[in-house]
Scaffold this motif. Structure first.
Motif, short mmCIF file in Angstrom:
data_model
loop_
_atom_site.label_atom_id
_atom_site.label_comp_id
_atom_site.label_asym_id
_atom_site.label_seq_id
_atom_site.Cartn_x
_atom_site.Cartn_y
_atom_site.Cartn_z
N LYS A 55 20.45 -46.25 -58.30
CA LYS A 55 20.21 -47.61 -57.84
C LYS A 55 19.84 -48.55 -58.99
O LYS A 55 20.28 -49.69 -59.04
CB LYS A 55 19.11 -47.62 -56.78
N ASP A 56 18.97 -48.08 -59.87
CA ASP A 56 18.50 -48.97 -60.94
C ASP A 56 19.04 -48.57 -62.31
O ASP A 56 18.53 -48.99 -63.34
CB ASP A 56 16.97 -49.02 -60.99
N HIS A 57 20.08 -47.73 -62.31
CA HIS A 57 20.75 -47.33 -63.56
C HIS A 57 19.77 -46.69 -64.54
O HIS A 57 19.81 -46.95 -65.74
CB HIS A 57 21.43 -48.54 -64.21
N SER A 58 18.88 -45.89 -64.02
CA SER A 58 17.92 -45.20 -64.88
C SER A 58 18.09 -43.69 -64.72
O SER A 58 18.67 -43.21 -63.75
CB SER A 58 16.49 -45.60 -64.52
N ARG A 59 17.56 -42.99 -65.69
CA ARG A 59 17.67 -41.53 -65.66
C ARG A 59 16.45 -40.92 -66.33
O ARG A 59 15.89 -41.47 -67.27
CB ARG A 59 18.95 -41.06 -66.36
N MET A 60 16.06 -39.77 -65.81
CA MET A 60 14.96 -39.02 -66.39
C MET A 60 15.45 -37.67 -66.88
O MET A 60 16.41 -37.11 -66.35
CB MET A 60 13.84 -38.79 -65.37
N SER A 61 14.74 -37.15 -67.87
CA SER A 61 14.98 -35.79 -68.34
C SER A 61 13.66 -35.21 -68.81
O SER A 61 12.70 -35.93 -69.06
CB SER A 61 16.02 -35.77 -69.47
N TYR A 77 11.14 -37.92 -70.23
CA TYR A 77 11.82 -39.08 -70.82
C TYR A 77 12.31 -40.01 -69.71
O TYR A 77 12.87 -39.57 -68.70
CB TYR A 77 13.02 -38.63 -71.65
N TYR A 78 12.10 -41.32 -69.92
CA TYR A 78 12.62 -42.35 -69.03
C TYR A 78 13.62 -43.19 -69.81
O TYR A 78 13.30 -43.65 -70.90
CB TYR A 78 11.50 -43.27 -68.53
N TYR A 92 10.89 -45.12 -72.46
CA TYR A 92 9.66 -44.53 -72.97
C TYR A 92 9.60 -43.06 -72.60
O TYR A 92 10.42 -42.57 -71.81
CB TYR A 92 8.42 -45.26 -72.44
N CYS A 93 8.66 -42.36 -73.18
CA CYS A 93 8.49 -40.96 -72.83
C CYS A 93 7.00 -40.66 -72.63
O CYS A 93 6.14 -41.27 -73.26
CB CYS A 93 9.08 -40.03 -73.90
N GLN A 94 6.76 -39.76 -71.70
CA GLN A 94 5.39 -39.34 -71.39
C GLN A 94 5.23 -37.90 -71.88
O GLN A 94 6.01 -37.02 -71.52
CB GLN A 94 5.16 -39.40 -69.88
N ARG A 95 4.23 -37.69 -72.74
CA ARG A 95 3.98 -36.35 -73.28
C ARG A 95 2.67 -35.81 -72.72
O ARG A 95 1.64 -36.48 -72.76
CB ARG A 95 3.91 -36.40 -74.81
N TYR A 110 6.18 -46.18 -75.87
CA TYR A 110 7.11 -47.22 -75.46
C TYR A 110 8.00 -47.62 -76.63
O TYR A 110 7.50 -47.90 -77.72
CB TYR A 110 6.36 -48.46 -74.96
N GLU A 111 9.29 -47.68 -76.39
CA GLU A 111 10.23 -48.00 -77.47
C GLU A 111 10.28 -49.48 -77.78
O GLU A 111 10.39 -49.87 -78.93
CB GLU A 111 11.64 -47.50 -77.10
#
Length: 741
Positions: A55-61, A77-78, A92-95, A110-111
């Motif tokens: 829906k919002d053209h986003s992806r997580m891994s 990863y977002y 951005y990524c959450q560690r 945050y990039e």
């Protein structure tokens, strides 16, 4: 007093700054097991990519790192994920970093946001309590620290509040916030005591009305409690009900009114009609006015007098801490109370002095109690620390008057990954209490440390334990001649003692400053820079060595020659690599020309080592398996599998039996030795260590499990048969600090 009248419950919705609608990861908490965190992250990735991503053209891994089968880090990863608070597309990524199998702390990188921008966003938010550089949660149990990564990205680091995680300056600032901390703790307590269920969403949280709360909060509180009261309840009769209204002025909330009909007041033990009006000033609650219908002024005063004890001054009824008061009077013929914050200038002149004295006394007493409770809480957190501080599980030699030492953390299992490092002074006292995950020895008054729970992020401290600048590093070498080497994992540069880079250039490899110059490699070639960062000898050599006594040796492959340089770059002499007489340093398969240390140089011929004392003049021929340079007049040499010592005349003076096979006594089978340092060498025999003097006598025979060379008159030993941890000895072999176990 009827303080219970102004206590109301509500379900506040905490909107986290930069929060997202990710149900799975919102369940992650500090202290959860690594497996649980990993499971929740994987569940969030699957749910997001299936339901929201298209829906919002986003992806997580997700990714995971482990060591010895233990999860050490989980990364989420977002990409192009819309953040509700920012209303923009941010990658951005959450560690999630683990320690001892559970979540220790987390970082969000945050990039497209700089650290300054993120700080500004946090400053504008009313959600956090800022203390120094930390943004604390309302209960002060957790905090966020913002800093810049080497790549310029903003990082928000979220941790549990612990003394080991905060700097000395931050702890001092935190102590000044004790009243706020106490208030936060009271709020949490009140929430637990007054917890109520909402009608739909089942969230169970609560709060109470306080002078100074925002008008919006008051409106929400009153709206909720009105709705809750009007539900069918055993706590009210069927004829009782509640209404509320909001009054506006110039588009802002001026007052919120709540009226009860036939309400039973337990404090008065009767049914009554009453209204409360919450009046605002500057969009904040200024006071609370209450009017009672079927109650006399005498009844109201009698109740306050009965419950206020000695808190009555004049016609005002003060709270126990004198921070607020209630005034009782008639208004429109109805008994009325007004509840306000104590402001001395607004009080009648005849009672100001009395109130001021009592207010000051109470604040002092409360501050003392809170300080005692605060200190007690940290003592409880560090229970057993005094005992742990007397067992040194890790040590480094004294350097510049301080020695880095490690103790066990508060965990039951003293695993090396949980060590806390600090520094001892010459008296055996902690100059810097153990709080770091890693430390170096001091050089030029500065040491590199990693805070507990951090991963490969080095900071610089002074001898007071203070962080001297905000920059963090991923690689470093200690300060040398006032300059340190630092790196981001790929390239290196140099900083001075203020943390300022001395050059904008970055290099592939570098050496330490020696004699005012440091060797640097750029585009595969080596040159030299000075302390201003100027390349005084431009990169042009295939290999290069540090300056010693004003001379450096470099190698040029095109000419197959070694070049002796002075500090201006002038060539002192050139030696062809094909000629003999070289020391074994192995540059491109060649031998470096003779380098004399303490008037002697190592030479290698036919796979064996010896020493020369002048060009082509042997001290002793190449007959040893391995050798080291002279130190304090003796050089360690290895022959027939064991070590001994050679003097400057070329004679074996210690462990002579190594010169002949099968002539070593069992206690002379030196498996390893160190250079002599302050008159002693650490010698290993039968896997145990001892200290050998130059006259061949043992200061301590080989009975120690571990031993380090003498430095600043002291040496470190480990002998668990007699003591639990590391200890320092002097040159008589006696324990220096008896307090350590």
């Amino acid at each position: 007093m009827i303080r219970s009248l102004i206590k109301l419950t509500l379900t506040p919705l905490f909107i986290l700054f930069f929060s997202t609608t990710h149900a799975q990861i919102d369940q992650i908490r500090i202290g959860q097991s690594a497996v649980k965190v990993h499971t929740l992250v994987l569940g969030e990735v699957e749910n997001h990519n299936k339901n929201y991503g298209p829906k919002d053209h986003s992806r997580m891994s997700a990714d995971m790192k482990s060591s010895n089968r233990d999860i050490t880090e989980v990364i989420l990863y977002y990409k192009k994920s819309v953040e509700s608070a920012a209303d923009s597309n941010l990658n951005y990524c959450q560690r999630y970093f683990m320690a001892d199998g559970s979540l220790s702390f987390k970082q969000k990188e945050y990039e497209q946001v700089t650290a300054a921008q993120l700080v500004s966003m946090y400053d504008r938010s009313n959600i956090y309590r800022k203390v120094g550089r930390c943004y604390f949660t309302n209960d002060y149990k957790y905090y966020t620290r913002i800093f810049a990564a080497p790549n310029g990205h903003a990082i928000a680091e979220y941790r549990k509040t612990m003394t080991a995680n905060l700097t000395a300056d931050e702890l001092k600032l935190l102590q000044k916030q004790l009243p706020a901390i106490k208030a936060a703790e009271q709020e949490v307590y009140d929430e637990s005591m007054e917890e109520s269920d909402s009608d739909n969403d089942g969230i169970r949280l609560s709060t109470r009305i306080e002078i100074g709360q925002s008008a919006a909060q008051i409106q929400s509180l009153i709206s909720f409690t009105t709705k809750e009261y009007n539900k069918i309840s055993i706590y009210r009769n069927e004829a009782s009900y509640c209404k509320s209204d909001v009054q506006y002025q110039y588009g802002k909330i001026a007052a919120v009114t709540q009226c009860y009909q036939n309400a039973y007041l337990a404090d008065f033990q009767q049914l009554t009609n009453y209204c409360k009006q919450y009046r605002m000033v500057n969009n904040r609650l200024a006071d609370i006015v209450t009017q009672y219908g079927n109650m006399s002024l005498g009844q109201l005063k009698w109740h306050y007098q009965r419950t206020s004890f000695d808190d009555i001054i004049g016609d005002l009824y003060f709270t126990d801490d004198y921070e607020h008061y209630t005034k009782i009077y008639l208004s429109d013929g109805l008994p009325t109370t007004v509840y306000r914050k104590t402001i001395l200038s607004e009080l009648p002149a005849n009672i100001r002095t009395t109130v001021s004295t009592r207010l000051t006394t109470m604040r002092t007493q409360i501050r003392k109690r809170e300080m005692a409770a605060y200190i007690k809480s940290f003592k409880a957190e560090d229970a057993g620390r005094k005992i742990r501080e007397k067992i040194l599980l890790g040590c480094k030699p004294f350097s510049e008057g301080l020695a880095a030492v490690a103790i066990a953390s508060a965990k039951d299992r003293p695993d090396y990954r949980d060590y806390l490092w600090g520094y001892l002074n010459e008296n055996g006292d902690y100059a810097i209490r153990p709080q770091f995950a890693y430390t170096t020895s001091f050089h030029d008054g500065i040491a590199f440390v990693i805070r507990y729970g951090d991963k490969n992020k080095y900071e610089c401290i002074n001898k007071a334990g203070e962080i001297i600048f905000d920059t963090t590093f991923y690689k470093f070498r200690p300060f040398s001649e006032g300059i340190a080497v630092v790196g981001d994992g790929y390239y290196y540069t140099f900083i001075d003692k203020t943390g300022k880079r001395i050059t904008a250039e970055t290099y592939q490899e570098v050496g330490d400053f020696k004699g005012g110059l440091a060797r640097v490699q750029k585009h595969g070639l080596w040159g030299y820079i000075d302390k201003t960062g100027k390349e005084v000898i431009p990169p042009q050599f295939d290999r290069a060595m540090d300056f010693e006594d004003g001379i450096a040796i470099a190698y040029q492959q095109d000419h197959d020659s070694f070049i002796y340089l002075d500090k201006t770059g002038a060539i002192v002499k050139t030696v062809q690599a094909s000629k003999g007489g070289y020391q074994d340093y192995g540059i491109n398969g060649k031998m470096i020309p003779f380098r004399f240390v303490n008037n002697f140089s190592i030479v290698k011929e036919g796979g064996r080592y010896g020493f020369i004392r002048s060009f082509r003049k042997y001290l002793i021929g190449p007959i040893f398996d391995s050798v080291a340079n002279f130190s304090e007049g003796l050089a360690r040499v290895k022959r027939n599998g064991y070590w001994g010592f050679l003097d400057t005349t070329g004679h074996m003076v210690l462990n002579k039996g190594i010169m002949k096979q099968n002539q070593l006594a069992s206690d002379s089978a030196f498996q390893s030795v160190t250079d002599f340092s302050e008159g002693f060498s650490v010698v290993r025999v039968n896997a145990m260590y001892g200290y050998l003097a130059k006259d061949g006598k043992w200061l301590i025979p080989p009975v120690l499990e571990e031993a380090l060379p003498f430095s600043d008159g002291k040496a470190l030993i480990l002998n668990t048969k007699e003591r639990k941890g590391w200890n320092f000895i002097d040159k008589t072999g006696k324990i220096v600090y008896e307090d350590f176990m």
